[in-house]
Structure formats: structure tokens, C-alpha cells
Design an enzyme around this catalytic site. Sequence first.
Site, PDB file in Angstrom:
ATOM      1  N   ASP A 406       0.860  -1.186   0.000  1.00 18.96           N
ATOM      2  CA  ASP A 406       0.000   0.000   0.000  1.00 18.96           C
ATOM      3  C   ASP A 406       0.900   1.242   0.000  1.00 18.96           C
ATOM      4  O   ASP A 406       2.114   1.154   0.207  1.00 18.96           O
ATOM      5  CB  ASP A 406      -0.884  -0.034   1.240  1.00 18.96           C
ATOM      6  CG  ASP A 406      -2.054   0.930   1.167  1.00 18.96           C
ATOM      7  OD1 ASP A 406      -2.317   1.487   0.083  1.00 18.96           O
ATOM      8  OD2 ASP A 406      -2.718   1.127   2.202  1.00 18.96           O
ATOM      9  N   GLU A 409       2.659   4.839  -4.176  1.00 17.52           N
ATOM     10  CA  GLU A 409       2.651   5.718  -5.368  1.00 17.52           C
ATOM     11  C   GLU A 409       3.989   6.449  -5.583  1.00 17.52           C
ATOM     12  O   GLU A 409       4.277   6.713  -6.761  1.00 17.52           O
ATOM     13  CB  GLU A 409       1.493   6.732  -5.255  1.00 17.52           C
ATOM     14  CG  GLU A 409       0.127   6.149  -5.422  1.00 17.52           C
ATOM     15  CD  GLU A 409      -0.285   5.265  -4.249  1.00 17.52           C
ATOM     16  OE1 GLU A 409      -1.013   4.290  -4.473  1.00 17.52           O
ATOM     17  OE2 GLU A 409       0.138   5.541  -3.110  1.00 17.52           O
ATOM     18  N   ASP A 484      -8.783   3.529  -2.537  1.00 16.22           N
ATOM     19  CA  ASP A 484      -9.707   3.930  -1.471  1.00 16.22           C
ATOM     20  C   ASP A 484     -10.991   4.513  -2.043  1.00 16.22           C
ATOM     21  O   ASP A 484     -11.151   5.737  -2.164  1.00 16.22           O
ATOM     22  CB  ASP A 484      -9.032   4.934  -0.540  1.00 16.22           C
ATOM     23  CG  ASP A 484      -7.832   4.323   0.174  1.00 16.22           C
ATOM     24  OD1 ASP A 484      -7.787   3.091   0.291  1.00 16.22           O
ATOM     25  OD2 ASP A 484      -6.951   5.080   0.619  1.00 16.22           O
TER      26      ASP A 484
END
Length: 799
Positions: A406, A409, A484
Amino acid sequence: MILNTELEYKGDLFPSNIIDYKKDVDVLHFKTANNVILQLTVLRDSVLRFRYSTVGKFNKDFSYAIDEDASRGFNHLEITEDDEKYIVTTAKLICHVYKVDLRTSILDAKDGTIICQDELGFHWEESYELGGDIVKMSKVSQTGESYYGLGDKPEHVNLKGKRFENWATDSYAFGKNTDPIYKAIPFYTGLHNNKSYGIFFDNTFRTYFDFCQERRNVTSFWASGGEMNYYFFYGPNMQDVVVSYTDLTGTPELPPLWALGYHQCKWSYYPESQVKEITQKFRDLKIPCDAIYLDIDYMEGFRCFTWSKEYFPEPKRMVKELADDGFKTVVIIDPGIKIDMEYDVFREGLEKDYFCKRADGPYMKGKVWPGECYFPDYTRPEVREWWAGLFKELVSEIGVKGVWNDMNEPAVMDVPGKSFPPDVRHDYDGNPCSHQKAHNIYGMQMARATYHGLKRFNYPKRPFVITRSAYSGTQRYTSTWMGDNVATWEHLQIANIQAQRLALSGFSFAGSDIGGFAEQPNGELYARWIQLGVFHPFCRTHSSGDHGEQEPWTFGTEITNVVRKFIELRYQLLPYLYTTFYQYHQNNVPMLKSLVLFDQEDIQTHYRTDEFIFGNQMLACPINEPNSKGRRMYIPRGEWYNYWTNDIVSGGKEMWVDADLDEMPLFVKAGAVIPKYPVQQYVGEKDIDQLTLDVYFKDGKEDSQIFEDANDGYDYTKGRYSLKKFNLAGNSDKLIIRIHKTGQFYTSYDTYKINFIGLPFEVKSIKVDNEYVDFNDVQFENNTLVVSKEFTNLQLKAD
């Protein structure tokens, strides 16, 4: 003839006339008077690569996206010229390279029609602020052309009229127009006049795509640095385009079968007693589930590769007990490593100088869940090797079966842009660069290192990894989810579109947070989302937990029963889904198909968003609105059976389909042979002693498959698998099924229960392997028979 366009556009620079041409086997070099070089590579008869330099030479050719095992080779290559142009001809394509300005046109070699044509073509703008060029390409949009792809964009499936940016971005609670978003997959397909092509712009800088938004007859793409480097794929069938792109960028190995089961996740299940309570309730309520996830609270102060002594004092024992009950444990791992000299992972990374640095030398420091962190430079091979080694304790010793990456990015809190600043430096596998180039591949390289760690320490079993951020080619290493999302009906629609778009973009192993991550769904929305989610390759409920619970039993008995029914259907269809994954792994065929991918010749499919093909032979369509007892949907051309009623309908039209809360519009293609397992509470709970085959009659022919192996491990790569191909042929008084088997794996079952659906005749005789059998011997009743042996030929007749 190429369009005549005035070559004055904002102060951009353009190639001048070609002054030199040379050929080096499959690579053609065209040089212009102002020092621009086009390097045109013929990879395959239907795949060309265009690479441009504005300085008279090229940097080292390197890409994280390209699979080293991608197909190469062509049947025909011929280069000729006339006064106006060079003509490059392969077995599938003709490419014109115009001498006056280096623009190109690509034509179908079979009929000479234009497939893709430069408008301004390659041009560039010098970037004095950043250095290098802003590289640009514009193409003519043909009459009626549509566009698809670009990964996880939450827009309409058809991209025409839109503009997009590719810059991997933490997009909490994104909406249907949010852009950029988590992934950067710069590949799209175009479709016009029943001919489809694809373009993969392999540039990891911030890239942009305009599909006829700024100018109605022009599509363009550009990047804020790097090379104009793109691959052109020709079909003319769209599925062939996606297959070619996926071949170039790679597919994953087969996952363990349990990874295709149902997964349960929340931020966060802790302490151990809550985890045990959740898993026990699945078993008590007989709702199948294969994986339980632990979010960041399982760690000690959010330090990766640690366990909270308070919440999980004996993780090895707990993981073992969960495994004994059929649950595989999946844990989250983020890239941010807490700055703490008492923390051995941080200390080792610091001592070995493995963390990213700013341009002037200090380490890249940013706040994430643990507080201030440093971040590994996953673009260094030795850092990936170190990272992979960190999984030894988690996987080998404690027994964790999957890892969830997670925040990669990478996401950074409390800073503009929510990520690294542009001056951060990366090794880029020996091609040093700034974060402007490495940003979009950072999450990919983290997932790659994680994958290799799990593969090493879980061997001889297969790894399971899930990532949030991705670039083209990331599908080789990992599954993904869409990030999300929000518990709204709109997000149910978005999840459907994103899964279709990712499959169109070579990344099939994907799914959404079922029920929505942010906020709280009501029972109806959760049930409808489960119905969609069981037809996505990755199937997981996940929620933030801030607004209440989100387990299958949260919303009362009625909803629980609906959820159980569909999760059970998922488990029954596991052999069908596993076979679909095999076709993706082996042949690069997407696991989900938008209707346009399924039947591009039908113009009605070009703008359909809700309906999709699951595998090759099932048509699914979610209910997107509350209080619905059904919906209008488009049935593609051909004959289709309603899964619930067995009624047959002819497609090529829109129609109303009833679907109360415990049903979802679901159809099966006529002629399909759908394999099913008995319901299990988890993969491996039961020995499969009988395979069910649902056979849907067709007046004509249809082929189906089932792939099986040990459900884990690598024996399938050594020939120990079973691939059965079913060739069905039917007419008004006869149905024949021929079975051809390859592979050396022997299944645990030797009995087939065969349900014949839609037979237009009463069965009077049955032949198995060309011998007539007594109806009692095969337990034939109500068009169902049981055959207690392997067979290669089955025939039902009306006389």
C-alpha cells in the site's frame, strides 16, 4: 496521402526533411536535416516500435515495462521508396514514412486502408526549466473512432472526448472524474471501421493523453520529459491488440487457487481475539472465505516487518491456527521505513545506504503512518534483493501467505502533491534519474521486490502479492485493487468500469474494495457489490472501519443469505475462473471483456459500460441502483441462457431482466460447458470427487475448456496439469461432446455430473465413447446424467 497541416503550433519544434536512411536487420533509421532520428523497429508483423531522438543519438535503451520473454519475429519485411516517402511493408502492415517531415501513416497491408495516421506527428518543446524535451505526438482521429484503456481511470469505458494525466497519485475517496489516480498505464486501443489498433507510450514521466477533447479530430499524447517512444499494435480484432500488448509487457504466473477465493479485510482487525472472532464467524455461518488481512495495526508502531507484542504476542501460533481452519494470512507492507536507530530494518538500510536521497545528498524524509520515514530506492537491484530478503521471517517462519503493498505511489503526508519532490534521485537500474522519471514505476519496483521475496521464501508454493500503484508490466508480479473508494452506488458503477478498463490494459487480476472503503454501505448496496465482486478476478471486502462493521453478516439475515449465495457461486465457479486465469497466463487473453472487446463489429457495444463478459462464456451485469427489481441491459449478439431461469434469449438488443435482491443479471453463452466444483468453505477443504458440467445446448458448435493442476506449486510448468477441451456440436435431434485432454495431471475425481440445459429433444439414446449405455448405468434423469469414468466422446440422440 498524409494530411497537409501547417507546421506552426505554439512554438513547438518539428523534424525537417529526411537526409539519411539505413537498415540494420529489423531496425530502420531515418535522420533529418535538423538532427532528428526516427528509429523504427519491426518487432512482429503487427507490432512496430517508434523511437525518436532530437539530439542525433539515443540514450541506453531500458524499460521496466517490457517482458524479456515477449514474442519477437516476423514473416515479411520489405523497404521501398518513392519521391515522397519510404514504404515499410510487413505481412500485416504498411508504414509510410514521409521524407519532407518524418510523419508516418500506417495502413492495413491486406486492403490498404488507413489504420493510424500522424496529424502533426512527432514534435517537441525544449524545456529550459527541467532540461530535455517535452515530447509530443498527435494523430488524426478517424471518422467514428473510439478509444479504450489507460488502466484504472474511473471514467466511461469509452475515452473519446476526454483528457487524462498519468501520475500515480494517492486518491483517497476519489470520484468518477478524479484524475490522475493510483496507476499509470499509458496504453490505449483505438477502434474505427471495425479495425482496432493499440498504442503503448512507454514513457515513465508525467504523461498526458487527449482523445479529441482539445481538437475534435485529433488525439494526442505527450510527456514532460524522456523520449517519444511508443509501440504500435494492430489487430484488426481488438482482443488481438490487447493480447499483443499483454505479450509485450507480460502476464503473471498462475496464482494459488486460494487467491481466487473470497478475502476479508478491514482497517484494522486487531487484536488476535478479534481476528479469531471474525474467522470463526465465517465458519459458523458457513460463508466461504480463504484469506484474512491484517492492516497496519498488526505492526509495532507501524514499523514494517514487526508485530505488535500487545495485539499479536504469538504471531506464528496464530497464523498456524488460522491456517488449520483454512485461512491464509495476508499482511500489509508499506514503503516508508520509520527513522529509529533501535529498529533493525531502518538501521540496516541506513548502514547500507539503501534509501532515496535528495539532489544535494540528504535522505528523502517524509511522514507516513509511523511518523518520519526514509524510503528504499527499489530501482537499485541490491535494494530489491535486500527487500526481498526481509520477508524471510514473515513467510518462512511465521507462515504469512500473502503481502499487500500500500502507499506505494509513493504516498507522503503533509506535503504538496502528496509524494516525493521532483529532485529526489533514483538509480533506475544503472540509469540515474530524478523522481520525475522514477515516480510512476516506484510502486511497481516495490511490488517486484516483494514478489521475489515471497516467491523465494514461500517456495515451492506460489506467491501472492497485491499492489495499489502500478505501471505497465506490473501485472507480471502482482494483483491489484482500485484503491480507497467510497460506499456509494456511483462507486459500485466505477468499480465495474475500472475492472473492465484494467483488463483492457493487460492487468486482469484486479478487484475493488467490495462495499466501499470510505463511509458505510447499507445492506442492499453491500449485497449488490458482492454480486459484482464475485465476478472480478480479485474478490475482497475492505473497509476503513470508521463508520461501523462491513462483514457479510453485518446487515441482517436476508443480506447474509444473499452474500453467502453469491460467494458460494464464486466457489462453484472456481474451475471456470482458474481456467480463465490460465488462458490469461498462457495466451494473454483478458479475464474480463467489455462488450466492445467481445464483439467490436456490433456498434451498440462501443459505448456500453455496465455489461461485461466474465471469462469467455458468461455475461454479467450489476444492479447499479437502489430498490431495483431488475434492469435494462444489452445482450450481445448470439444466443444466451438466463443463468437463473435457463430461458434462452437472442442477443443484439437491449431488454429488461428481472433481478430481485438475491439475483443479478447473469447469462451463459449457448454451447458453453461450464465446470463447477462443490461448495467449499475454503480451497482444499474437500477432496473433489465429482466434477459438475453445466452444458448449454446450442444448434451449432462451441468450444470450452477446463484447466486443472495441484492448485499451487510449479508442477504445472513441468507438464503436470490437465487441460480438457470440450468440442460441442448440436442440432435438432442430437448433441455430441468430444473431449480432448492434454497434460499429465490426474484429477482427484473420476465422476462427472452433467446437466444438460435447453435440449430441444427428448433423449432416447446415450453413447459414451461410441458405446450405447443403459440409462440406469449413467443415472440419467431430468436431463442430468452421471458418468463414472473418464471419457472422450458423449452423444445424446432423440432416437
